[in-house]
Scaffold this motif. Sequence first.
Motif, mmCIF file in Angstrom:
data_model
loop_
_atom_site.group_PDB
_atom_site.id
_atom_site.type_symbol
_atom_site.label_atom_id
_atom_site.label_comp_id
_atom_site.label_asym_id
_atom_site.label_seq_id
_atom_site.Cartn_x
_atom_site.Cartn_y
_atom_site.Cartn_z
ATOM 1 N N VAL A 195 0.838 -1.200 0.000
ATOM 2 C CA VAL A 195 0.000 0.000 0.000
ATOM 3 C C VAL A 195 0.873 1.251 0.000
ATOM 4 O O VAL A 195 0.631 2.205 -0.759
ATOM 5 N N THR A 196 1.897 1.248 0.840
ATOM 6 C CA THR A 196 2.798 2.400 0.930
ATOM 7 C C THR A 196 3.489 2.673 -0.403
ATOM 8 O O THR A 196 3.670 3.836 -0.799
ATOM 9 N N ALA A 197 3.871 1.610 -1.110
ATOM 10 C CA ALA A 197 4.571 1.778 -2.383
ATOM 11 C C ALA A 197 3.637 2.228 -3.502
ATOM 12 O O ALA A 197 4.034 2.997 -4.386
ATOM 13 N N LEU A 198 2.386 1.778 -3.474
ATOM 14 C CA LEU A 198 1.473 2.044 -4.586
ATOM 15 C C LEU A 198 0.732 3.375 -4.469
ATOM 16 O O LEU A 198 0.379 3.975 -5.483
ATOM 17 N N ALA A 199 0.495 3.844 -3.255
ATOM 18 C CA ALA A 199 -0.291 5.069 -3.077
ATOM 19 C C ALA A 199 0.300 6.268 -3.821
ATOM 20 O O ALA A 199 -0.450 7.014 -4.489
ATOM 21 N N PRO A 200 1.627 6.511 -3.767
ATOM 22 C CA PRO A 200 2.167 7.691 -4.466
ATOM 23 C C PRO A 200 2.131 7.581 -5.991
ATOM 24 O O PRO A 200 2.317 8.590 -6.674
ATOM 25 N N LEU A 201 1.915 6.389 -6.536
ATOM 26 C CA LEU A 201 1.949 6.196 -7.980
ATOM 27 C C LEU A 201 0.615 6.515 -8.653
ATOM 28 O O LEU A 201 0.541 6.553 -9.883
ATOM 29 N N GLN A 202 -0.428 6.758 -7.860
ATOM 30 C CA GLN A 202 -1.773 6.880 -8.421
ATOM 31 C C GLN A 202 -1.913 8.093 -9.339
ATOM 32 O O GLN A 202 -1.337 9.155 -9.100
ATOM 33 N N LYS A 203 -2.695 7.925 -10.413
ATOM 34 C CA LYS A 203 -2.956 8.966 -11.392
ATOM 35 C C LYS A 203 -4.471 9.206 -11.486
ATOM 36 O O LYS A 203 -5.266 8.312 -11.196
ATOM 37 N N GLU A 204 -4.832 10.407 -11.896
ATOM 38 C CA GLU A 204 -6.242 10.763 -12.104
ATOM 39 C C GLU A 204 -7.098 10.363 -10.905
ATOM 40 O O GLU A 204 -8.171 9.752 -11.051
ATOM 41 N N THR A 205 -6.630 10.731 -9.725
ATOM 42 C CA THR A 205 -7.295 10.284 -8.498
ATOM 43 C C THR A 205 -8.697 10.864 -8.342
ATOM 44 O O THR A 205 -9.512 10.312 -7.601
ATOM 45 N N GLY A 206 -8.982 11.956 -9.020
ATOM 46 C CA GLY A 206 -10.321 12.540 -8.907
ATOM 47 C C GLY A 206 -11.345 11.913 -9.827
ATOM 48 O O GLY A 206 -12.542 12.167 -9.692
ATOM 49 N N ALA A 207 -10.898 11.102 -10.761
ATOM 50 C CA ALA A 207 -11.831 10.498 -11.728
ATOM 51 C C ALA A 207 -12.466 9.243 -11.141
ATOM 52 O O ALA A 207 -11.759 8.349 -10.663
ATOM 53 N N PRO A 208 -13.798 9.131 -11.155
ATOM 54 C CA PRO A 208 -14.438 7.892 -10.690
ATOM 55 C C PRO A 208 -14.008 6.704 -11.543
ATOM 56 O O PRO A 208 -13.691 6.848 -12.729
ATOM 57 N N SER A 209 -14.023 5.543 -10.948
ATOM 58 C CA SER A 209 -13.583 4.346 -11.671
ATOM 59 C C SER A 209 -14.447 4.059 -12.886
ATOM 60 O O SER A 209 -13.954 3.612 -13.922
ATOM 61 N N TYR A 210 -15.756 4.319 -12.772
ATOM 62 C CA TYR A 210 -16.618 3.991 -13.910
ATOM 63 C C TYR A 210 -16.288 4.870 -15.119
ATOM 64 O O TYR A 210 -16.494 4.463 -16.257
ATOM 65 N N VAL A 211 -15.753 6.074 -14.867
ATOM 66 C CA VAL A 211 -15.330 6.936 -15.970
ATOM 67 C C VAL A 211 -14.054 6.376 -16.599
ATOM 68 O O VAL A 211 -13.932 6.279 -17.824
ATOM 69 N N LEU A 212 -13.090 5.994 -15.764
ATOM 70 C CA LEU A 212 -11.844 5.425 -16.282
ATOM 71 C C LEU A 212 -12.100 4.130 -17.043
ATOM 72 O O LEU A 212 -11.403 3.817 -18.012
ATOM 73 N N MET A 213 -13.107 3.384 -16.620
ATOM 74 C CA MET A 213 -13.409 2.089 -17.244
ATOM 75 C C MET A 213 -14.432 2.197 -18.373
ATOM 76 O O MET A 213 -14.713 1.213 -19.053
ATOM 77 N N SER A 214 -15.030 3.390 -18.540
ATOM 78 C CA SER A 214 -16.103 3.572 -19.531
ATOM 79 C C SER A 214 -17.230 2.568 -19.310
ATOM 80 O O SER A 214 -17.738 1.946 -20.236
ATOM 81 N N ILE A 215 -17.609 2.422 -18.046
ATOM 82 C CA ILE A 215 -18.677 1.490 -17.677
ATOM 83 C C ILE A 215 -19.892 2.299 -17.234
ATOM 84 O O ILE A 215 -19.775 3.203 -16.414
#
Length: 486
Positions: A302-322
């Motif tokens: 978790v510690t390693a992955l948290a700083p790598l996140q991109k487009e954190t404000g975008a809902p997942s359904y938008v990123l997935m086009s679902i």
Amino acid sequence: MGARCSKFSLCWWPSHIRSNRHDSSDVDEKDSLPGFIEYSLDQLRAATSGFSPDSIVSEHGEKAPNVVYRGKLEDDRWVAVKRFNKLAWPDSRQFLEEAQAVGQLRHMRLANLIGCCCQGEERLLVAEFMPNETLSKHLFHWENQPMKWAMRLRVALYLAQALEYCSSKGRVLYHDLNAYRILFDQDANPRLSCFGLMKNSRDGKSYSTNLAFTPPEYLRTGRVTAESVVYSFGTLLLDLLSGKHIPPSHALDLIKSKNFLMLMDSCLEGHFSNDDGTDLVRLASRCLQYEPRERPNAKSLVTALAPLQKETGAPSYVLMSIPQVSSSSKQTVPLTPLGEASYRRDLTAIHEILEKVGYKDDEGVANELSFQMWTNQLQETLNSKKQGDAAFRAKDLSTAIDCYTQFIDGGTMISPTVYARRCLCYLMNEMPQEALGDAMQAQSVSPDWPTAFYLQAAALFSLGMDDDARESLTDGASMEAKKHRN
């Protein structure tokens, strides 16, 4: 045509979208779900329409013969019901104890276990239903677009958060962690299936039979450890990086030779920085170390992955086009296969479904024929439909359109299915405006026919009218849900 587009009464997007929090590894969901329940076999049989084959969402082979069904409980809650082989879990007390222990977990990163059934020889688990398929489907078998880089990073983080939560609650072991175990909820957020948390399940080996992806220590001892789970997490990172299921040994060879780009999904070229890719490759390499003690723990992931996140404000359904198919309540209405195919504009799948269903939905459509019509026109009309059906099966689109047009213009019979079939032919001929007209005409003839709304959605998507298309999908899904309840 005379028909007007329906007034879409249900809002596609909910008024309040849950934020995608990345610091939620200690957030429970105790308030949003009921406590663990022991269901009767009759309740689960009713929920799954008698364990109908139409309700099956996944099943395993002969070595692990268990089946997962989609079901709907009396309170209208959609659930996933896993039914084990009758030879599994011979000790009913052990099954209940395991299920109750896993059922105490409640977290937004889990597809939580909410109940079980232990009656006679039957052993069943009941979990939250996740309507948006598995990571395997979206990562390996995508049709419209590959999974975005930002979403792949989010999947990795959310999975690490799920494992960290389970570890904090004393459930460090997870059996056969893979892309099929990661499911997407109504908001398209990834969740870890709770079924893999059950130990001694006796429904197959702790790992799939593909030895190339099995932790090396498991091959030596036959035991799952916390470090084994991290190794499997590493194989999932490789999946996310490459878009393929690459054997760890091959991936490690590429990493050692600093051939990082060979690991990366070519579909993502230009959509991420080399530094981001390198960071994820290095983390995967740490997880795949041969010696278990050299691998990180879940909290470190978790510690390693948290700083790598991109487009954190975008809902997942938008990123997935679902699309989100929801009513004013919190309950989600899952899309049926026809609804999903219409959303994806998978015209081949729509064709297969319409052909399989045939004309059974025309039952009850009034056709008043005079004696003169019967003697003079009906045979010619029926011949037009018959020729159109033959052309439809053969995907001879122009002929099908001509024959169905002759049937419709003849005016002696009314068939919503003919409108639906001609609509699809128009779509396959890249004539979406004409297709929309036919879909609306089918709705005019049969106002409560979900197929008409699904085809409207496919046509609207093709015309770029995505908001209207989503509302049409919602209406179709709501009608099918109502039909199922009745």
